[in-house]
Design an enzyme around this catalytic site. Structure first.
Site, PDB file in Angstrom:
ATOM      1  N   THR A  84       0.831  -1.209   0.000  1.00 57.67           N
ATOM      2  CA  THR A  84       0.000   0.000   0.000  1.00 57.67           C
ATOM      3  C   THR A  84       0.863   1.256   0.000  1.00 57.67           C
ATOM      4  O   THR A  84       0.597   2.206  -0.750  1.00 57.67           O
ATOM      5  CB  THR A  84      -0.941  -0.005   1.232  1.00 57.67           C
ATOM      6  OG1 THR A  84      -1.824  -1.109   1.118  1.00 57.67           O
ATOM      7  CG2 THR A  84      -1.742   1.281   1.327  1.00 57.67           C
TER       8      THR A  84
ATOM      9  N   ASN B 263      -6.358  -9.255  -6.886  1.00 59.49           N
ATOM     10  CA  ASN B 263      -6.297  -9.933  -5.587  1.00 59.49           C
ATOM     11  C   ASN B 263      -7.506 -10.819  -5.310  1.00 59.49           C
ATOM     12  O   ASN B 263      -7.401 -11.783  -4.575  1.00 59.49           O
ATOM     13  CB  ASN B 263      -6.127  -8.911  -4.457  1.00 59.49           C
ATOM     14  CG  ASN B 263      -7.106  -7.771  -4.568  1.00 59.49           C
ATOM     15  OD1 ASN B 263      -7.186  -7.101  -5.597  1.00 59.49           O
ATOM     16  ND2 ASN B 263      -7.868  -7.546  -3.521  1.00 59.49           N
TER      17      ASN B 263
ATOM     18  N   GLN C 108       0.140  -9.234  -5.943  1.00 60.42           N
ATOM     19  CA  GLN C 108      -0.374 -10.606  -6.064  1.00 60.42           C
ATOM     20  C   GLN C 108       0.426 -11.421  -7.076  1.00 60.42           C
ATOM     21  O   GLN C 108       0.518 -12.633  -6.957  1.00 60.42           O
ATOM     22  CB  GLN C 108      -1.851 -10.584  -6.484  1.00 60.42           C
ATOM     23  CG  GLN C 108      -2.782 -10.009  -5.436  1.00 60.42           C
ATOM     24  CD  GLN C 108      -2.892 -10.862  -4.181  1.00 60.42           C
ATOM     25  OE1 GLN C 108      -2.609 -12.061  -4.190  1.00 60.42           O
ATOM     26  NE2 GLN C 108      -3.287 -10.237  -3.092  1.00 60.42           N
TER      27      GLN C 108
ATOM     28  N   THR D 140      14.583   4.843   9.635  1.00 68.89           N
ATOM     29  CA  THR D 140      15.570   3.767   9.733  1.00 68.89           C
ATOM     30  C   THR D 140      15.050   2.520   9.033  1.00 68.89           C
ATOM     31  O   THR D 140      13.907   2.114   9.229  1.00 68.89           O
ATOM     32  CB  THR D 140      15.870   3.453  11.215  1.00 68.89           C
ATOM     33  OG1 THR D 140      16.370   4.639  11.824  1.00 68.89           O
ATOM     34  CG2 THR D 140      16.879   2.335  11.354  1.00 68.89           C
TER      35      THR D 140
ATOM     36  N   CYS E 233     -21.172  -8.679   3.570  1.00 69.51           N
ATOM     37  CA  CYS E 233     -21.235  -8.896   5.006  1.00 69.51           C
ATOM     38  C   CYS E 233     -19.863  -8.972   5.647  1.00 69.51           C
ATOM     39  O   CYS E 233     -19.746  -8.856   6.852  1.00 69.51           O
ATOM     40  CB  CYS E 233     -22.014 -10.151   5.296  1.00 69.51           C
ATOM     41  SG  CYS E 233     -23.765  -9.845   5.100  1.00 69.51           S
TER      42      CYS E 233
END
Lengths: 138, 395
Positions: B73, B154, B182, B240, B327
């Site tokens: 991302t 994906n 992917q 870092t 859902c």
């Protein structure tokens, strides 16, 4: 791969009713034994519910249902069918007052985003009562 | 629950033992900050340089063209916003192109850019999930800054024609970024052969670590950083370095590259076996997406039932999958990937993704189908929209 975890997304009560739903309509031939029918929901949301009730002398004696939806939709319909038929059945007037909140409480709570699923059950019940009343000219 | 059949490798993979082993000393002994001047620090610097070199060989690019980040991302955000910020600094805006079945990392970044005054176009896909190239051609305008199209999806594993897209972008002189999160485990990663300008990969899908990613970016492309600080990663990603994570990413990619041919063959066989068996044994089941898909992805819709219920019942049998049902999402909308392919809501709600992996066996598949069959049957029994003869009741 071995795994120790037992985590589950919903409450214990939801799991119980989802895995072993109560009062599911098993056979279409049973329908004739019921005198109220309601259907709510829509395909877009992914929840559709059908409910059959048997009313005798103003009391809901029996309730059967079918649900297409997620675990909380299935569990909440199952729980509702128990709420309205336990202890000899519920009076129509009391049944009309049942809210999604009450069903949710009996299920030991639902994730916020799922609350709308349990609200569907009481709507189906209201439809079924309405159907009964119109059939009996009440 | 004891034995787990993990068929959610597109969500994330476990870390391979070889990868973990390679990184261990960078936690315990060689823990230095690569920016330090002393020996402990220099050891770390050397290690990340080695990792960068390894990856650049696989990607066929220069070492300074690899920027390590904290996730897929983040790499996507850096590629897209990096270009946008560059324009903003010049007081300009412009146009971005992507397509409708992208991961949210791309879609939501584009949505945010719209708020910043950029124009965006989302190209349609066909029924199989493949981008409409003609639409892409006409969508490219004079001020188009970047085209971002994923390598493989994906949810469906559908592979986009990356070389054709890069050819179009070259002809129109517009930059092309691909999200290869992917695809990295299975597909060609040679950036020259692919003809791409930027590419995102990450560790959590290729048996490396979570929280690791990289962006390939041609060195002549100027972008602005998202994170400012000590000028790490050629000034494009301060902070870092995650030394063990970087080592893990390089090792995972190296192993994937080495085993690609054999593993792709094994998984393709397993995938086809599973697809055919489901089609044969479960009526009214539909494979979602083109057959031009990753060797590990199987996405099926089972008519008359809902995905989350199916997922949770499989879970009870120790089988881990995912679903495109509303859902299981925060939005209560079914998968935007499936609906973009013209799949009806009630079918999208019943979708299950099985993503196979390195440790998946034929026995796992047989067990999964055996349990799946029972689950689908039971859910259809209580479904008001299921019809034995037509699949779904007529509305």
């Amino acid at each position: 791969m071995k795994f120790e975890g037992q985590d589950w997304f919903y409450s214990k009560k939801v799991k119980e009713h989802f895995l072993k739903p109560k009062n599911v309509l098993k056979n279409k031939s049973e329908i004739k034994n019921y005198n109220g029918y309601g259907k709510v929901g829509n395909m877009k949301c992914g929840d559709i519910m059908e409910m059959w009730i048997k009313i005798e002398k103003g009391i809901i004696k029996k309730c059967k249902w079918k649900t297409w939806g997620c675990a909380s939709a299935i569990a909440s319909t199952s729980m509702l069918s128990i709420i309205i038929t336990e202890k000899g059945g519920m009076k129509i007037n009391d049944a009309l007052k049942i809210t999604g909140k009450e069903i949710t409480k009996r299920l030991g709570g639902l994730p916020q985003i799922k609350i709308h699923c349990s609200v569907l059950g009481d709507e189906a019940l209201k439809e079924a009562i309405k159907d009964y009343e119109s059939k009996n000219n009440l | 629950m004891n034995k787990i059949i993990y068929l959610d490798n597109s969500a994330t993979t476990p870390t391979r033992k070889e990868v973990l082993k390679e990184t261990q000393k960078y936690f315990l002994k060689q823990f230095g900050n690569p920016s330090s001047f002393h020996s402990v620090g220099l050891e770390s610097k050397k290690a990340i340089n080695k990792a960068r070199k390894k990856i650049s060989k696989i990607l066929n690019c220069e070492e300074e063209e690899i920027i390590f980040t904290g996730s897929g991302t983040e790499s996507i955000n850096l590629a897209i916003k990096g270009i946008a910020f560059r324009e903003i600094l010049k007081g300009k805006r412009g146009h971005f192109i992507t397509q409708k079945t992208e991961h949210d990392a791309v879609i939501q970044t584009m949505k945010w850019l719209e708020k910043m005054g950029f124009r965006t176009t989302y190209i349609n896909v066909d029924k199989k999930g493949i981008i409409k190239l003609n639409e892409l051609k006409t969508a490219i305008k004079k001020d188009t800054l970047l085209v971002s199209i994923m390598y493989a999806n994906n949810e469906t594993g559908v592979i986009q024609p990356i070389q054709k897209i890069s050819k179009i972008c070259k002809e129109k002189k517009v930059l092309f970024h691909t999200d290869a999160c992917q695809g990295a485990e299975y597909l060609l990663l040679n950036t020259k052969k692919l003809g791409i300008d930027m590419m995102t990969i990450n560790g959590s899908k290729i048996y490396g670590f979570k929280g690791t990613g990289a962006l390939y970016k041609k060195k002549e492309i100027k972008i602005e950083p998202l994170i400012h600080g000590g000028n790490h990663e050629f000034g494009l990603r301060s902070g870092t370095e995650n030394v063990p994570g970087i080592i893990a990413l390089a090792k995972a990619l190296e192993l994937a590259e080495k085993e690609k041919k054999i593993e792709n063959k094994r998984l393709t066989k397993l995938k086809n076996y599973m697809i055919n068996k489901i089609k044969k044994e479960i009526s009214f089941s539909k494979l979602n997406g083109s057959t031009k898909r990753l060797p590990n992805n199987i996405n099926f819709s089972f008519f008359g039932i809902e995905g989350e219920s199916t997922l949770l019942l499989l879970n009870e049998k120790g089988i881990m999958v995912s679903t495109g049902s509303a859902c299981s999402s925060q939005s209560l909308e079914p998968s935007h990937v499936l609906t973009a392919m013209g799949i009806k809501h009630e079918i999208a709600h019943g979708s299950i993704r099985f993503s196979l992996g390195k440790f998946t066996t034929k026995k796992d598949i047989d067990y999964t189908i055996k349990e799946l069959k029972k689950i689908v049957k039971n859910l259809r029994k209580i479904s008001p929209i299921w019809n034995k003869k037509t699949g779904l009741i007529k509305k």
